[in-house]
Every structure is written in C-alpha cells, then in structure tokens.
Write an enzyme that holds these catalytic residues in place. Structure first.
Site, mmCIF file in Angstrom:
data_model
loop_
_atom_site.group_PDB
_atom_site.id
_atom_site.type_symbol
_atom_site.label_atom_id
_atom_site.label_comp_id
_atom_site.label_asym_id
_atom_site.label_seq_id
_atom_site.Cartn_x
_atom_site.Cartn_y
_atom_site.Cartn_z
ATOM 1 N N HIS A 145 0.861 -1.184 0.000
ATOM 2 C CA HIS A 145 0.000 0.000 0.000
ATOM 3 C C HIS A 145 0.899 1.236 0.000
ATOM 4 O O HIS A 145 2.129 1.105 -0.069
ATOM 5 C CB HIS A 145 -0.959 -0.032 1.197
ATOM 6 C CG HIS A 145 -0.279 -0.287 2.516
ATOM 7 N ND1 HIS A 145 0.608 0.610 3.077
ATOM 8 C CD2 HIS A 145 -0.332 -1.346 3.363
ATOM 9 C CE1 HIS A 145 1.046 0.122 4.219
ATOM 10 N NE2 HIS A 145 0.507 -1.074 4.417
ATOM 11 N N GLY A 191 1.922 3.133 2.225
ATOM 12 C CA GLY A 191 2.943 3.143 3.275
ATOM 13 C C GLY A 191 4.224 2.492 2.767
ATOM 14 O O GLY A 191 5.327 3.033 2.912
ATOM 15 N N HIS A 192 4.077 1.326 2.124
ATOM 16 C CA HIS A 192 5.255 0.639 1.567
ATOM 17 C C HIS A 192 5.903 1.504 0.484
ATOM 18 O O HIS A 192 7.128 1.559 0.375
ATOM 19 C CB HIS A 192 4.857 -0.694 0.932
ATOM 20 C CG HIS A 192 4.309 -1.700 1.891
ATOM 21 N ND1 HIS A 192 2.976 -2.025 1.934
ATOM 22 C CD2 HIS A 192 4.908 -2.465 2.836
ATOM 23 C CE1 HIS A 192 2.771 -2.946 2.858
ATOM 24 N NE2 HIS A 192 3.928 -3.233 3.436
ATOM 25 N N GLY A 241 8.659 1.221 8.559
ATOM 26 C CA GLY A 241 7.634 2.218 8.863
ATOM 27 C C GLY A 241 7.453 2.410 10.363
ATOM 28 O O GLY A 241 7.615 1.470 11.142
ATOM 29 N N GLN A 265 8.311 -2.480 16.687
ATOM 30 C CA GLN A 265 9.205 -3.254 15.811
ATOM 31 C C GLN A 265 10.447 -2.435 15.455
ATOM 32 O O GLN A 265 11.582 -2.938 15.504
ATOM 33 C CB GLN A 265 8.439 -3.652 14.546
ATOM 34 C CG GLN A 265 9.296 -4.153 13.407
ATOM 35 C CD GLN A 265 8.468 -4.687 12.247
ATOM 36 O OE1 GLN A 265 7.925 -5.775 12.316
ATOM 37 N NE2 GLN A 265 8.354 -3.931 11.162
ATOM 38 N N ILE A 288 1.813 6.494 6.980
ATOM 39 C CA ILE A 288 0.963 7.019 5.905
ATOM 40 C C ILE A 288 -0.481 6.635 6.250
ATOM 41 O O ILE A 288 -0.753 5.499 6.645
ATOM 42 C CB ILE A 288 1.363 6.439 4.529
ATOM 43 C CG1 ILE A 288 2.849 6.697 4.234
ATOM 44 C CG2 ILE A 288 0.471 6.995 3.418
ATOM 45 C CD1 ILE A 288 3.224 8.153 4.043
ATOM 46 N N MET A 329 -2.412 3.223 7.386
ATOM 47 C CA MET A 329 -2.459 2.174 6.365
ATOM 48 C C MET A 329 -1.837 0.889 6.882
ATOM 49 O O MET A 329 -0.815 0.900 7.561
ATOM 50 C CB MET A 329 -1.746 2.633 5.106
ATOM 51 C CG MET A 329 -2.560 3.662 4.367
ATOM 52 S SD MET A 329 -2.017 3.830 2.670
ATOM 53 C CE MET A 329 -3.096 5.164 2.174
HETATM 54 O O1 PAF Z 1 6.810 -5.100 9.080
HETATM 55 C C1 PAF Z 1 6.744 -6.147 8.413
HETATM 56 O O2 PAF Z 1 6.105 -6.220 7.341
HETATM 57 C C2 PAF Z 1 7.447 -7.401 8.911
HETATM 58 O O3 PAF Z 1 7.363 -7.493 10.279
HETATM 59 C C3 PAF Z 1 8.912 -7.511 8.424
HETATM 60 C C4 PAF Z 1 9.753 -6.374 8.954
HETATM 61 C C5 PAF Z 1 8.928 -7.515 6.905
HETATM 62 C C6 PAF Z 1 9.512 -8.824 8.917
HETATM 63 O O4 PAF Z 1 8.839 -9.925 8.454
#
Ligand code: PAF
Length: 280
Positions: free
Chosen positions: A35, A37-38, A148, A154, A177, A185
C-alpha cells in the site's frame, strides 16, 4: 528491468558482487500486499542507495498459532507492478522452505522490549521478526534498511538489535501514511467489515485528540491516555493497550519532558489494529 530472486544463494552472490562494485544497497523488508505506506519506504530507499532491494516474505515465524498466517492477504502480481513502478531493482521472494530449511535452531531475541505492549498479546512475535530480519540482512547484505513507524515497537526493537549486535546496517524509520480519514495504512485493514472500518477511525481520532491536548499543555500521561481510551471505547472498539512511552526504551513516561510516543492497539471486531503518534 526489475528482477525476482528466489534463492538465498543467488541473492547473497548478487549482493556481494554489487557491494564489491561499490554499490550502496537499500533494503525494504515487506510481507507484500503493498500500500502507499510501503511505497513511501521504497521512495526513501531509492534516495538512500544505488540498488533497491525489496524483500517479500510472509514470515511464518512471526505469526502465533492462532493468528492469520494462512489468510494473510497475498497478491504477487500486483506487488511486482507496484514495486517496479517505485523503482525497485530486485524483489527477493523466497519461500518458507528456502528461509527455514529444517532443522532450524537459532533465534534472535531482544529481551524486555519484545515482551511488552504488542509482545504481551503476541508472544514470540517479535522474536520471529528479529530472527527473520537478521536473516534478511545476512542474505541481502544491505547498507541501509527502511521500516515504517506504524510498527513503532518493531522499529525500536530492530534499532536495539542492530546496536547490540554491531550489525553494520543503518536503520531508517519513516512516518505513518494514513487514509484520507486518518486510519493508518495496513495490509490488515482489508480484514475490516464496513462497520468496523468506520469504527476504526476512532483510533487515529483519539490519538490526534490526545496530541491536541498535549499541544494545549496537558502533560499528564493518564489524561492523554484517557482521551484515546474514551474515543476508541465509545466507538465500540476493544482496547488492548494505550500507553505513553519513551521512544528508545518503550518504558512508560509519566512526566512528559522530552518527546514521547503515545501508542495503542485495539480490536475492531476481531481485527487487531495498532497506531501511534509522537507527542511533540
Ligand atoms: O513489518 C513487516 O512487514 C514485517 O514485520 C517484516 C519487517 C517484513 C519482517 O517480516
């Protein structure tokens, strides 16, 4: 032309050759179903390196036994289109057997930080994340990796891992985002029913209202948390947690003297949503 690499061996050899040739590698780790955000992470990665690698791997190790691994949304054709348009050079797309050929015995675990907030309701989750990200770093050999801030815990845990283990990767965090109505998102937003999608707005509303109160001078964490709690509860969501935390230790902050984060998780129906905002 964008290239898809599926094996650890080929990926590592490719990255090694690129590094030897003086190229700076930027990595965006994802679980796909991309999306905006990515896309913001990919755009930043494009600026940060000469070679943009996006990994796409739905990591079984970070899903609990009762979680959504099997039904996690997937659309490889669409993801490749989006990634290519954003200027991705390589998609690393291994399968589970390639990443975890048995017997697999090693994990990376960042203690304490992994066991609070989301870690309480998702035991083992962050250990799965740190383990797979450490593997991705060893396979893709990036100079920098972009994550993000939506998954704020994380991000903090990965910064800690890199620092503690002297991993030579620069971690970059990018702002959340949001949808036009404020919802952060997430690939998991597709699980929401129409009603729950509407109720979910209360999460970002609550956080914005707390931020407004902060701007008006409220410094008591209890009052700020109450604002979020009231908004999500009156919309019919079930709170998991609302906390004001330090941005590196994730420990509760009671007297707000420097920038802290207000972080929350709540259930809309049975969909668990997370969000956060910096109090500054
Ligand atoms: O944030 C994510 O999509 C996942 O936790 C990641 C960092 C790709 C690890 O699998």
């Amino acid at each position: 032309m964008m290239k898809v690499i599926k094996t650890v061996h080929e990926m590592q050899a490719f990255s090694h050759a690129q590094r030897t040739g003086g190229k700076r590698i930027a990595l965006v780790p994802t679980m796909g179903y991309l999306h905006d955000g990515h896309i913001s992470l990919l755009n930043e990665a494009k600026k940060q390196g000469d070679l943009l690698v996006m990994s796409l791997f739905v990591n079984p190790m970070q899903f609990g036994p009762k979680e959504d691994l099997a039904k996690y949304p997937r659309d490889f054709a669409r993801d490749t289109m989006i990634a290519e348009r954003a200027g991705t050079d390589i998609i690393f797309y291994p399968d589970a057997q390639e990443m975890y050929p048995g017997p697999f015995k090693t994990t990376v675990y960042v203690s304490d930080l992994s066991d609070i907030l989301c870690g309480k309701t998702r035991p083992g989750h962050f250990q799965g994340v740190t383990t797979v990200v450490a593997k991705l770093f060893n396979v893709i050999l990036p100079h920098t990796a972009i994550f993000g801030e939506k998954d704020f815990q994380q991000l903090v845990i990965l910064r800690r891992m890199v620092k503690d283990l002297n991993v030579p990767v620069e971690i970059i965090g990018m702002p959340i985002i949001r949808e036009p109505d404020g919802l952060a998102m997430s690939s998991r937003n597709t699980y929401l029913s129409v009603d729950d999608r509407h109720r979910a707005i209360s999460i970002s509303k609550g956080l914005s209202n707390a931020l407004d109160a902060f701007h008006k001078g409220v410094r008591d964490d209890k009052k700020l948390r109450e604002i979020v709690r009231n908004d999500i509860q009156s919309a019919g969501l079930r709170e998991d947690y609302v906390e004001v935390v330090d941005e590196t230790t994730l420990q509760p902050v009671h007297e707000l003297s420097h920038t802290a984060r207000i972080v929350t998780a709540a259930y809309a129906g049975n969909v668990r949503l997370i969000d956060n905002m910096a109090l500054k």
